[in-house]
Scaffold this motif. Structure first.
Motif, PDB file in Angstrom:
ATOM      1  N   HIS A   6       0.573  10.249   5.909  1.00 39.10           N
ATOM      2  CA  HIS A   6       0.998   8.727   6.553  1.00 39.10           C
ATOM      3  C   HIS A   6       1.835   8.244   5.264  1.00 39.10           C
ATOM      4  O   HIS A   6       2.138   6.826   5.428  1.00 39.10           O
ATOM      5  N   HIS A   7       1.719   8.593   4.077  1.00 43.41           N
ATOM      6  CA  HIS A   7       2.523   8.053   3.066  1.00 43.41           C
ATOM      7  C   HIS A   7       3.728   8.727   2.674  1.00 43.41           C
ATOM      8  O   HIS A   7       4.283   8.401   1.732  1.00 43.41           O
ATOM      9  N   HIS A  52      -4.244  12.340   5.664  1.00 43.56           N
ATOM     10  CA  HIS A  52      -3.899  11.113   5.319  1.00 43.56           C
ATOM     11  C   HIS A  52      -2.764  11.004   4.322  1.00 43.56           C
ATOM     12  O   HIS A  52      -1.448  10.025   4.416  1.00 43.56           O
ATOM     13  N   HIS A  77      -7.500   9.299  -0.176  1.00 41.41           N
ATOM     14  CA  HIS A  77      -6.399   9.281  -0.788  1.00 41.41           C
ATOM     15  C   HIS A  77      -6.153  10.007  -2.002  1.00 41.41           C
ATOM     16  O   HIS A  77      -5.097  10.174  -2.815  1.00 41.41           O
ATOM     17  N   HIS A 108       0.868  -1.162   0.051  1.00 38.41           N
ATOM     18  CA  HIS A 108      -0.047   0.052  -0.248  1.00 38.41           C
ATOM     19  C   HIS A 108       0.860   1.136   0.204  1.00 38.41           C
ATOM     20  O   HIS A 108       0.514   2.199  -0.754  1.00 38.41           O
TER      21      HIS A 108
HETATM   22 ZN   LIG Z   1      -3.113   5.098   2.609  1.00 42.33          ZN
END
Ligand SMILES: [Zn+2]
Ligand SMILES: [Zn+2]
Length: 287
Positions: A206-207, A203, A180, A125
């Motif tokens: 988080h990536h 979010h 996303h 992911h």
């Molecule tokens: Zn994600």
């Protein structure tokens, strides 16, 4: 026919309409007002990310034809789970179940970052070098199977009503595509939404390839768990345009963007980094 029966009969149609509708809205938004420049062509990433999604749906249907709603229906028929044992009023049981399921997948998300073997799966992911609506749909099939088993167990223990499970699944699906997306919300709106709902800017942190940023903002739909457990980071250090997305040292499109690369990624290379097995805190992260 009550609401639960109607949902059981129409769940697939309802979910797929919301799925395609949400995808179309987010994709158009990304085309007309992208937040970041893309590294790889959209065609390459979309065919492979969506290819993985199709594979996952096929595997999930094959192994678990009952699906989550089927489990919830079975649980209701047998009077299992906390909500049934304590005869919680229907509406309250729905609200509690949706919130509890969101909390459980927050915990699951923390777990797959912490345990080395699970992080191998979850890296699929994170290895996407771009961040868009299809990133939210790419997970390794083994992680999908594990997630489903955890979800089924949670539904049984909670005694989550069918309605709650359908709401949760729709929130999870639509939420993943929303948070996303390569889009920018007005700053004021982003701030207000974040008190409850995970936004794309939240979010995206988080990536990040940065360890501390990737080990934050684990929430899927509700932002409360990150705030409560101290895993919340407001903004990425490098800024949303400047930050690097993905995993350190994983830049080869064949490994991180092609379907066969994604499927074999968990079984390749040694992982050092930011996991529960980490003993030395000054070594460089190997991803
Ligand atoms: Zn994600
Ligand atoms: Zn993650």
């Amino acid at each position: 026919m009550d609401l639960s029966d109607w949902l059981l009969a129409n769940e697939k149609l309802l979910r797929s309409s919301i799925f395609f509708g949400m995808m179309a809205v987010m994709a158009l938004w990304e085309v007309f007002a992208p937040r970041r420049h893309r590294l790889l062509p959209r065609l390459l990433r979309w065919t492979n990310n969506l290819g993985l999604l199709v594979l996952n749906i096929a595997i999930a249907r094959l192994i678990f034809p009952l699906a989550a709603v089927g489990v919830a229906d079975f649980v209701a028929d047998n009077g299992w789970g906390l909500m049934n044992v304590y005869e919680v009023p229907f509406l309250l049981a729905v609200v509690i179940s949706v919130i509890a399921l969101d909390f459980i997948i927050y915990l699951q998300h923390v777990l797959v970052h912490a345990v080395p073997a699970l992080w191998r799966l979850h890296r699929v992911h994170h290895a996407d070098p771009d961040f868009d609506v299809t990133t939210g749909l790419r997970f390794h099939p083994i992680e999908i199977i594990l997630s489903l088993l955890i979800k089924f167990a949670a539904i049984v223990v909670l005694g989550a009503p069918v309605v709650a499970v359908v709401i949760f699944e729709i929130l999870l699906n639509a939420g993943a595509m929303f948070n996303h997306a390569n889009v920018r919300l007005p700053i004021g709106l982003d701030k207000v939404l974040r008190w409850v709902i995970v936004t794309p800017d939240m979010h995206r942190v988080h990536h990040s390839v940065e360890d501390d940023e990737a080990n934050s903002n684990f929430g899927f739909s509700l932002t409360w768990w990150d705030r409560l457990f101290g895993t919340y980071i407001e903004q990425p250090r490098g800024g949303h345009e400047g930050m690097i997305i993905g995993i350190h040292h994983y830049n080869d499109p064949k490994q991180v963007s092609w379907l066969h690369g994604m499927l074999s990624l968990p079984f390749r290379a040694k992982i050092g980094g930011y996991t529960i097995n980490r003993r030395s805190w000054d070594e460089t992260n190997e991803g």
